[in-house]
Scaffold this motif. Structure first.
Motif, PDB file in Angstrom:
ATOM      1  N   ARG A 117       6.052   7.195 -11.605  1.00 53.05           N
ATOM      2  CA  ARG A 117       6.865   5.793 -11.983  1.00 53.05           C
ATOM      3  C   ARG A 117       5.673   4.654 -11.638  1.00 53.05           C
ATOM      4  NH1 ARG A 117      12.138   4.733  -8.759  1.00 53.05           N
ATOM      5  NH2 ARG A 117      12.472   6.587 -10.093  1.00 53.05           N
ATOM      6  N   GLU A 118       4.855   4.740 -10.591  1.00 54.32           N
ATOM      7  CA  GLU A 118       3.853   3.839 -10.061  1.00 54.32           C
ATOM      8  C   GLU A 118       2.690   3.548 -11.245  1.00 54.32           C
ATOM      9  OE1 GLU A 118       4.494   1.331  -8.336  1.00 54.32           O
ATOM     10  OE2 GLU A 118       5.892   2.112  -6.977  1.00 54.32           O
ATOM     11  N   ILE A 119       2.332   4.870 -11.668  1.00 56.90           N
ATOM     12  CA  ILE A 119       1.289   4.819 -12.724  1.00 56.90           C
ATOM     13  C   ILE A 119       1.768   4.346 -13.853  1.00 56.90           C
ATOM     14  CG2 ILE A 119      -0.140   6.438 -14.149  1.00 56.90           C
ATOM     15  CD1 ILE A 119      -0.116   8.595 -11.814  1.00 56.90           C
ATOM     16  N   ALA A 120       3.216   4.599 -14.209  1.00 57.12           N
ATOM     17  CA  ALA A 120       3.731   3.933 -15.602  1.00 57.12           C
ATOM     18  C   ALA A 120       3.648   2.538 -15.399  1.00 57.12           C
ATOM     19  CB  ALA A 120       5.200   4.416 -15.625  1.00 57.12           C
ATOM     20  N   VAL A 121       4.257   1.793 -14.300  1.00 56.27           N
ATOM     21  CA  VAL A 121       3.975   0.552 -14.217  1.00 56.27           C
ATOM     22  C   VAL A 121       2.890  -0.083 -14.419  1.00 56.27           C
ATOM     23  CG1 VAL A 121       4.455  -1.211 -12.341  1.00 56.27           C
ATOM     24  CG2 VAL A 121       6.111   0.629 -12.796  1.00 56.27           C
ATOM     25  N   ALA A 122       1.663   0.415 -13.507  1.00 55.95           N
ATOM     26  CA  ALA A 122       0.480   0.127 -13.595  1.00 55.95           C
ATOM     27  C   ALA A 122      -0.003  -0.071 -15.053  1.00 55.95           C
ATOM     28  CB  ALA A 122      -0.475   0.877 -12.842  1.00 55.95           C
ATOM     29  N   ALA A 123       0.150   0.673 -15.695  1.00 58.96           N
ATOM     30  CA  ALA A 123      -0.290   1.105 -17.192  1.00 58.96           C
ATOM     31  C   ALA A 123       0.431   0.499 -18.324  1.00 58.96           C
ATOM     32  CB  ALA A 123      -0.265   2.504 -17.665  1.00 58.96           C
ATOM     33  N   GLY A 124       1.618  -0.070 -17.691  1.00 59.61           N
ATOM     34  CA  GLY A 124       2.443  -1.109 -18.855  1.00 59.61           C
ATOM     35  C   GLY A 124       3.245  -0.216 -19.755  1.00 59.61           C
ATOM     36  N   ILE A 125       3.868   0.699 -19.268  1.00 59.75           N
ATOM     37  CA  ILE A 125       4.656   1.691 -20.085  1.00 59.75           C
ATOM     38  C   ILE A 125       5.925   1.944 -19.208  1.00 59.75           C
ATOM     39  CG2 ILE A 125       2.678   2.857 -21.312  1.00 59.75           C
ATOM     40  CD1 ILE A 125       3.081   5.340 -19.587  1.00 59.75           C
ATOM     41  N   ARG A 126       6.903   2.376 -19.927  1.00 58.48           N
ATOM     42  CA  ARG A 126       8.327   2.613 -19.365  1.00 58.48           C
ATOM     43  C   ARG A 126       8.204   4.213 -18.464  1.00 58.48           C
ATOM     44  NH1 ARG A 126      12.763   2.317 -24.010  1.00 58.48           N
ATOM     45  NH2 ARG A 126      11.179   3.905 -24.752  1.00 58.48           N
ATOM     46  N   ASP A 155      -7.752   5.098 -15.198  1.00 57.88           N
ATOM     47  CA  ASP A 155      -9.232   5.477 -14.329  1.00 57.88           C
ATOM     48  C   ASP A 155      -8.984   5.453 -12.827  1.00 57.88           C
ATOM     49  OD1 ASP A 155      -8.450   2.869 -13.566  1.00 57.88           O
ATOM     50  OD2 ASP A 155      -9.972   1.815 -14.800  1.00 57.88           O
ATOM     51  N   ASN A 156      -9.928   5.370 -11.947  1.00 59.12           N
ATOM     52  CA  ASN A 156      -9.583   5.922 -10.587  1.00 59.12           C
ATOM     53  C   ASN A 156      -8.929   4.678  -9.931  1.00 59.12           C
ATOM     54  OD1 ASN A 156     -10.703   8.425 -10.454  1.00 59.12           O
ATOM     55  ND2 ASN A 156     -12.479   8.003  -9.674  1.00 59.12           N
ATOM     56  N   ALA A 157      -9.447   3.527 -10.498  1.00 57.53           N
ATOM     57  CA  ALA A 157      -9.026   2.386  -9.833  1.00 57.53           C
ATOM     58  C   ALA A 157      -7.296   2.396  -9.978  1.00 57.53           C
ATOM     59  CB  ALA A 157      -9.690   1.013 -10.334  1.00 57.53           C
ATOM     60  N   LEU A 158      -6.911   2.318 -11.235  1.00 58.59           N
ATOM     61  CA  LEU A 158      -5.460   2.568 -11.512  1.00 58.59           C
ATOM     62  C   LEU A 158      -4.843   3.473 -10.717  1.00 58.59           C
ATOM     63  CD1 LEU A 158      -3.719   1.937 -14.763  1.00 58.59           C
ATOM     64  CD2 LEU A 158      -3.131   4.156 -13.635  1.00 58.59           C
ATOM     65  N   LEU A 159      -5.395   4.634 -10.745  1.00 62.51           N
ATOM     66  CA  LEU A 159      -4.807   5.810  -9.692  1.00 62.51           C
ATOM     67  C   LEU A 159      -4.736   5.381  -8.388  1.00 62.51           C
ATOM     68  CD1 LEU A 159      -3.489   8.831  -9.942  1.00 62.51           C
ATOM     69  CD2 LEU A 159      -5.865   9.715  -9.996  1.00 62.51           C
ATOM     70  N   HIS A 181      -4.531   2.529  -6.847  1.00 67.03           N
ATOM     71  CA  HIS A 181      -3.508   1.710  -6.897  1.00 67.03           C
ATOM     72  C   HIS A 181      -2.096   2.194  -6.816  1.00 67.03           C
ATOM     73  CE1 HIS A 181      -1.277  -2.245  -7.440  1.00 67.03           C
ATOM     74  NE2 HIS A 181      -0.580  -1.633  -8.350  1.00 67.03           N
ATOM     75  N   ALA A 182      -1.775   2.994  -7.709  1.00 66.87           N
ATOM     76  CA  ALA A 182      -0.492   3.508  -7.948  1.00 66.87           C
ATOM     77  C   ALA A 182      -0.307   4.654  -6.948  1.00 66.87           C
ATOM     78  CB  ALA A 182      -0.320   4.180  -9.417  1.00 66.87           C
ATOM     79  N   THR A 183      -1.234   5.287  -6.443  1.00 63.31           N
ATOM     80  CA  THR A 183      -1.069   6.408  -5.036  1.00 63.31           C
ATOM     81  C   THR A 183      -0.903   5.524  -3.886  1.00 63.31           C
ATOM     82  OG1 THR A 183      -2.713   7.947  -6.132  1.00 63.31           O
ATOM     83  CG2 THR A 183      -1.970   7.834  -3.950  1.00 63.31           C
ATOM     84  N   ARG A 184      -1.464   4.324  -3.826  1.00 64.26           N
ATOM     85  CA  ARG A 184      -1.152   3.621  -2.451  1.00 64.26           C
ATOM     86  C   ARG A 184       0.279   3.104  -2.426  1.00 64.26           C
ATOM     87  NH1 ARG A 184      -4.794   2.536   0.860  1.00 64.26           N
ATOM     88  NH2 ARG A 184      -6.346   2.670  -0.579  1.00 64.26           N
ATOM     89  N   ALA A 185       0.873   2.562  -3.834  1.00 70.27           N
ATOM     90  CA  ALA A 185       2.138   2.042  -3.826  1.00 70.27           C
ATOM     91  C   ALA A 185       3.157   3.165  -3.730  1.00 70.27           C
ATOM     92  CB  ALA A 185       2.052   1.379  -5.227  1.00 70.27           C
ATOM     93  N   ALA A 186       2.842   4.358  -4.141  1.00 73.14           N
ATOM     94  CA  ALA A 186       3.959   5.390  -3.977  1.00 73.14           C
ATOM     95  C   ALA A 186       4.113   5.929  -2.563  1.00 73.14           C
ATOM     96  CB  ALA A 186       3.390   6.608  -5.047  1.00 73.14           C
ATOM     97  N   VAL A 187       2.800   6.016  -1.821  1.00 74.26           N
ATOM     98  CA  VAL A 187       2.982   6.299  -0.425  1.00 74.26           C
ATOM     99  C   VAL A 187       3.666   5.473   0.311  1.00 74.26           C
ATOM    100  CG1 VAL A 187       1.586   6.626   1.775  1.00 74.26           C
ATOM    101  CG2 VAL A 187       0.569   7.438  -0.489  1.00 74.26           C
ATOM    102  N   GLU A 188       3.517   4.122   0.027  1.00 75.61           N
ATOM    103  CA  GLU A 188       4.111   3.072   0.830  1.00 75.61           C
ATOM    104  C   GLU A 188       5.610   2.914   0.492  1.00 75.61           C
ATOM    105  OE1 GLU A 188       2.121  -0.475  -0.127  1.00 75.61           O
ATOM    106  OE2 GLU A 188       0.272  -0.383   1.208  1.00 75.61           O
ATOM    107  N   ASN A 189       6.056   3.436  -0.711  1.00 68.12           N
ATOM    108  CA  ASN A 189       7.431   3.037  -1.039  1.00 68.12           C
ATOM    109  C   ASN A 189       8.434   4.377  -1.125  1.00 68.12           C
ATOM    110  OD1 ASN A 189       7.489   0.152  -1.785  1.00 68.12           O
ATOM    111  ND2 ASN A 189       5.837   0.818  -3.068  1.00 68.12           N
ATOM    112  N   THR A 190       7.792   5.686  -0.905  1.00 72.36           N
ATOM    113  CA  THR A 190       8.588   6.655  -1.022  1.00 72.36           C
ATOM    114  C   THR A 190       9.578   6.546   0.022  1.00 72.36           C
ATOM    115  OG1 THR A 190       6.939   8.081  -2.132  1.00 72.36           O
ATOM    116  CG2 THR A 190       8.562   9.113  -0.931  1.00 72.36           C
ATOM    117  N   ARG A 191      10.748   7.154  -0.307  1.00 71.93           N
ATOM    118  CA  ARG A 191      11.862   7.204   0.689  1.00 71.93           C
ATOM    119  C   ARG A 191      12.613   8.525   0.318  1.00 71.93           C
ATOM    120  NH1 ARG A 191       9.005   3.741   2.384  1.00 71.93           N
ATOM    121  NH2 ARG A 191       9.613   1.851   3.175  1.00 71.93           N
TER     122      ARG A 191
END
Length: 449
Positions: free
Chosen positions: A183-192, A239-243, A245-255
């Motif tokens: 989900r975070e990768i999709a948000v960062a890429a601008g897709i649903r 790219d690695n930067a997007l991945l 960013h998304a990975t860090r957001a996923a770690v912080e928001n996973t519940r």
């Protein structure tokens, strides 16, 4: 002096039994299993016949097969074989090979380490950024082999129940993380988010490692493919930067939220990752020197494979399930780990948490130590199948037979495990150590300029 019932000494019995013929037979069996310390006994026969019905080879009796246990504490030889298979499985997903295209090395890839939250202060070896050693919270300076490291400084105020509950849900937390990451990768890429599978595919391999405090943390290789998998180029926006960013957001928001009834009290429990998350880009081994924070794919494959075999050895806990509460009292373990085992056993008395008794010896952790997504790379089954095929063809070649023109009949049944005599096990251990030393010398020679 230890004696037999007939009065003969143990040394005399060993000397009488270990004749040259016996030693040769034991050595042959140990060689066949690569020095396995817990070999599987198979009784039966194998017959190889040609199309005319002539018997080309016939083997009957008892043969030994490797136990296949991945834990170094149980069988170093089979643990080494598992580590080698894990290395090839993991590296194939990073650099290609074994049916995986080499183009995977050019895709966005990260190395992630996630840990458990804190459940109380533990003995540690803190240091400043310059490396100057600081005292532990207990006021002492611990050496690296101190058995207190990782254990609670104040056991009465340490949250053993919370730590065991987290451990029991760590697998679910990882699954929730992978869902969140897509989900975070999709948000960062601008897709649903629901269209993610049409644009990309998330591939990963992860291994669990026990920390000294008895809780697991996960090391994972994460790769972003095109929607068809390894053969499909990653999307242009990946790219690695997007991945990262998304990975860090996923770690912080996973519940992961679960409503559990414990000792008659029903309450919601929320499980999250700890604050210490390490995210590093992966650089191909053939590329220039890694930048700060990067790691090469070959070094990483060996690193992860090593932890795939460690099991619970660093936590000083048993390798087999616990059958009763009395068995816990007999364990020779650190009091900190005993409290975790006891807590897991007690929590298992509740219907919602019955699984914890089965996994009490693992301090509540019930996940696999090495897992991967379907498209990450090849499987252990494929690697082992290739090895069996190679051995099968070698056997036929030795018998002068052609694999395409013979019929092989195998009829075996399991009749036991291990060695009956200590001296047999010692021979197997010596054979394993010899093979290990040969591999080490070969690697050292190859590493020389």
């Amino acid at each position: 002096m230890i004696t037999e019932h007939d009065g003969s000494s143990l040394a005399t019995r060993i000397a009488h039994r270990m004749t040259p013929a016996v030693i040769q037979a034991v050595r042959a069996r140990a060689e066949a299993t690569g020095g396995c310390l817990q070999p599987v006994h198979l009784t039966g026969f194998r017959t190889v016949t040609d199309r005319a019905g002539r018997v080309l080879d016939h083997t009957a009796g008892v043969v030994y097969a490797p136990c296949g246990n991945r834990r170094e504490s149980v069988c170093p030889a089979c643990s080494d074989r598992y580590a080698a298979d894990a290395f090839h499985l993991i590296r194939a997903g990073m650099t290609g090979g074994k049916t995986v295209p080499e183009t995977v090395a050019d895709k966005p890839r990260l190395f992630l380490t996630v840990t458990a939250p804190s459940f109380g202060t533990v003995h540690n070896r803190p240091a400043t950024r310059t490396g100057r050693r600081l005292p532990c919270r207990c006021g002492e300076y611990h050496h690296d082999a101190d058995t207190r490291l990782g254990t609670a400084t104040d056991p009465e105020h340490y949250d053993y129940q919370g730590s065991v509950l987290w451990q029991g849900h760590a697998g679910e937390l990882w699954h929730a993380f992978t869902v969140r990451l897509r989900r975070e990768i999709a948000v960062a890429a601008g897709i649903r988010a629901k269209d993610f599978a049409d644009h990309a595919r998330l591939s990963y391999a992860k291994v669990a490692e026990y920390q000294r405090r008895g809780l697991v943390h996960f090391h994972a290789v994460i790769r972003l493919d095109g929607p068809a998998g390894p053969e499909d180029p990653a999307p242009a926006w990946a790219d690695n930067a997007l991945l990262e960013h998304a990975t860090r957001a996923a770690v912080e928001n996973t519940r992961v939220t679960r409503t559990l009834t414990i000792d008659g009290n029903t309450a919601k429990h929320v499980f999250t990752w700890g604050q210490q998350a390490d995210i590093r880009p992966i650089r191909p081994a053939h590329a220039a020197e890694p930048d700060d924070g990067e790691i090469t794919d070959r070094a990483l494959a060996g690193y992860i494979a090593k932890y795939a075999t460690k099991g619970t050895s660093t936590s000083e806990v048993p390798d087999r399930p616990i059958r009763s509460e009395k068995a816990i009292d007999a364990l020779d373990v650190h009091p900190h780990h005993r409290r975790m085992i006891t807590t897991a056993w007690a929590l298992g008395a509740n219907t919602d948490l019955a699984f914890l008794r089965k996994w009490a010896h693992m301090l509540g952790f019930r996940g696999h130590f090495l897992t991967k997504s379907i498209a990450y790379s090849i499987t252990f089954t494929a690697i082992r199948g290739d090895r069996r095929t190679h051995q099968h063809l070698a056997t036929l070649e030795a018998a002068g037979a052609d694999a395409g023109t013979v019929l092989v009949v195998n009829h075996w049944k399991h009749t036991g495990n291990g060695y009956r005599h200590h001296e047999d096990r010692d021979i197997a251990a010596a054979i394993y150590e010899g093979k290990r030393q040969q591999r080490k010398e070969k690697l050292d020679k190859e590493a020389q300029p």
